[in-house]
Write an enzyme that holds these catalytic residues in place. Structure first.
Site, PDB file in Angstrom:
ATOM      1  N   PHE A 112       0.815  -1.223   0.000  1.00 23.42           N
ATOM      2  CA  PHE A 112       0.000   0.000   0.000  1.00 23.42           C
ATOM      3  C   PHE A 112       0.844   1.267   0.000  1.00 23.42           C
ATOM      4  CE2 PHE A 112      -0.205   2.572   3.867  1.00 23.42           C
ATOM      5  CZ  PHE A 112       0.559   1.840   4.758  1.00 23.42           C
ATOM      6  N   LYS A 113       2.120   1.138   0.346  1.00 26.46           N
ATOM      7  CA  LYS A 113       2.994   2.316   0.371  1.00 26.46           C
ATOM      8  C   LYS A 113       3.030   3.031  -0.988  1.00 26.46           C
ATOM      9  CE  LYS A 113       4.750   1.375   4.558  1.00 26.46           C
ATOM     10  NZ  LYS A 113       4.144   0.084   4.945  1.00 26.46           N
ATOM     11  N   ASP A 114       2.821   2.274  -2.064  1.00 26.69           N
ATOM     12  CA  ASP A 114       2.824   2.896  -3.387  1.00 26.69           C
ATOM     13  C   ASP A 114       1.732   3.963  -3.519  1.00 26.69           C
ATOM     14  OD1 ASP A 114       4.922   1.391  -4.531  1.00 26.69           O
ATOM     15  OD2 ASP A 114       3.549  -0.265  -4.956  1.00 26.69           O
ATOM     16  N   LEU A 117       3.597   6.846  -2.087  1.00 25.70           N
ATOM     17  CA  LEU A 117       4.970   7.098  -2.551  1.00 25.70           C
ATOM     18  C   LEU A 117       5.085   7.241  -4.055  1.00 25.70           C
ATOM     19  CD1 LEU A 117       6.870   5.079   0.115  1.00 25.70           C
ATOM     20  CD2 LEU A 117       7.214   7.490  -0.441  1.00 25.70           C
TER      21      LEU A 117
END
Ligand SMILES: *Cc1c(COP(=O)(O)O)cnc(C)c1O
Length: 501
Positions: A112-114, A117
């Site tokens: 989920f960091k995408d 980011l």
């Protein structure tokens, strides 16, 4: 809209400045001075919009010093089908009448960091231009595995930026490590730290807090910034997917507009669930936020008792991205819920640093108790949940999502609450292939199998293709072999910047 520090010892600033600084120079975190509201009427208008349009609405509410064109450009550069393998960007999958899964892992690094980011580098480079800053921005990242790779992918080859990622040598999965040490790009460095995630995070925080070092860098035309979730630019894009998920259920007729739902969030540094809290305060109809932890259950205890006590054994689990004992973003929640009292907030944080714990006051605790519920799952419970979800729905989930669903089951048992619930699914099962295949097929199935054979097995099991970002990792060259002790991180930053010149 202006932003202020949770420690109260820094001036109020615009969002571009807050995103550029990452952390406040007084050691606090930037929060918006007021939280914007989205009315039911606006929600109704957003119901038929796509992900990009919904995200733009939310970003424009918070980043008011960016022009609408700038936001639109950032959104379209980030949330597109070159970067995401689902046209919906963050699709919601229905498991049964009351249980839904928000798949947040369709971006380039499968976690989920995408979601944040991919867009942060664009927000940041625009922020530098807007504030007339000509220095090179040096992004320092401490990662428990997923942030590092997502930040590297987001920042690689972005002009006038450098990125240095620190990860705990023994604290990330084999796939996570391979993803990072094979990272290409002319402005990237990856360093293993002998220690755990908290060591890496503390090291990075110390570097940010070192005034002399920062002044020295400034003279050399560098400016440090953060891609960790202490940066406001990480949190605000995440608010968007809570809105989008809710609106997807409305659009499909699964809930009526205004009907409250619950969210379950597998939690580590408290960034993801904090974004859900902002969504709630903005008027998104949310009943409860359920905070799911693994065996590192410091947040479970905190939400149940009001005492944050990190004095406990650090445990390595099969959900490594949540192996954290200091949840940085909790500071922002405490500040909002204690009536924006920076003195109290500073006292609690000082107490955490000095005696490894703090105790919030009655009123703050009562507010936490009203909005949140918490639970944790150990590894064997997580494995059991992955297996039972596969048996029941033929749907493969990763270990972090497994923690989320296990805690949701505990919530149901404890409360009987039938409110429709969305689980934030934070990683693709392919990213944690060994544990997932083991959970579904048993221990024998993974014997003598390498990571890439396991990916193939998972592809057959799930009926999904191996994600592009994980596929040919074994054929890539290892480009990063640096290792440092936790006390030498600052020197390493110096070395890297010097050799870059
Ligand atoms: C980072 C991460 C988490 C924890 O999110 P926080 O915002 O740090 O609470 C959970 N699951 C996965 C897969 C992650 O990468």
């Amino acid at each position: 809209m202006l932003y202020e520090s949770t420690r109260g010892q820094f001036k109020k600033i615009l969002s571009a400045e807050a995103i550029k600084l990452g952390i406040s120079p007084d050691g606090g975190l930037f929060v918006p001075c007021e939280i914007p509201m989205i009315s039911i009427n606006r929600l109704k208008e957003m119901t038929n919009q796509d992900y990009q349009a919904r995200a733009a609405v939310i970003l424009k509410e918070y980043l008011t010093d960016y022009s609408e064109e700038e936001i639109d450009e950032c959104v379209s550069l980030s949330y597109n089908q070159e970067k995401f393998d689902s046209p919906a960007i963050a699709p919601v999958r229905q498991l049964d009448d009351s249980l839904y899964i928000l798949e947040l892992w369709h971006g380039p690094t499968c976690a989920f960091k995408d979601m944040a980011l991919q867009i942060l580098p664009h927000l940041l480079t625009k922020a530098a231009v807007k504030t007339g800053d000509i220095s090179t921005i040096v992004i320092l990242v401490a990662t428990s595995g997923d942030t590092g790779k997502a930040a590297l992918e987001g920042f690689k080859d972005v002009p006038r930026t450098r990125i240095i990622v620190f990860y705990p040598e023994q604290g990330v999965s084999a796939m996570q490590q391979l993803q990072m040490i094979t990272q290409e790009g002319n402005n990237v460095d990856v360093v293993a730290v002998r220690g755990n995630f908290d060591d890496a995070q503390n090291g990075v925080k110390d570097i940010f807090g070192n005034t002399g070092f920062n002044q020295d860098l400034h003279r050399k035309n560098y400016r440090l910034s953060s891609a960790n979730s202490i940066n406001w630019g990480r949190l605000v894009p995440q608010v968007a997917y809570y809105f989008s998920a809710y609106l997807d259920l409305v659009a499909k007729g699964n809930v009526t507009l205004g009907e409250k739902i619950n969210f379950v969030v597998p939690t580590g540094n408290f960034g993801n669930i904090l974004s859900a809290y902002y969504a709630l305060e903005m008027g998104l109809p949310i009943s409860r936020l359920i905070c799911a932890s693994n065996a590192n259950n410091v947040l479970t205890d905190f939400i149940r008792t009001g005492v944050y006590n990190r004095k406990r054994q650090f445990r390595k689990t099969i959900s490594p991205s949540m192996d954290i004992l200091i949840s940085s973003n909790l500071e922002r929640l405490l500040y909002h819920l204690n009536g924006r009292d920076h003195t109290k907030t500073s006292e609690w944080m000082a107490s955490l640093k000095d005696s490894e714990k703090y105790h919030v006051d009655e009123l703050t605790f009562a507010r936490i108790d009203r909005l949140f519920w918490s639970g944790f799952a150990n590894d064997s419970e997580t494995i059991e949940t992955i297996r039972s979800i596969f048996q029941k729905y033929s749907y493969v989930i990763d270990t972090h999502t497994g923690v989320g669903i296990n805690v949701y089951k505990k919530y149901l048992k404890a409360t009987g609450d039938k409110t429709k619930t969305i689980i934030a699914s934070t990683a693709s099962p392919f990213k944690f292939n060994t544990s997932v295949v083991q959970a579904v097929l048993g221990d024998d199935a993974v014997q003598n199998k390498n990571e890439f054979e396991l990916l193939e097995m998972l592809s057959v099991l799930s009926g999904n293709e191996i994600p592009f970002g994980l596929k040919d990792l074994d054929k890539k060259t290892i480009l990063h072999r640096r290792t440092v002790s936790k006390n030498n991180m600052r020197d390493e930053v110096n070395n890297i910047l010097q050799s870059a010149n």
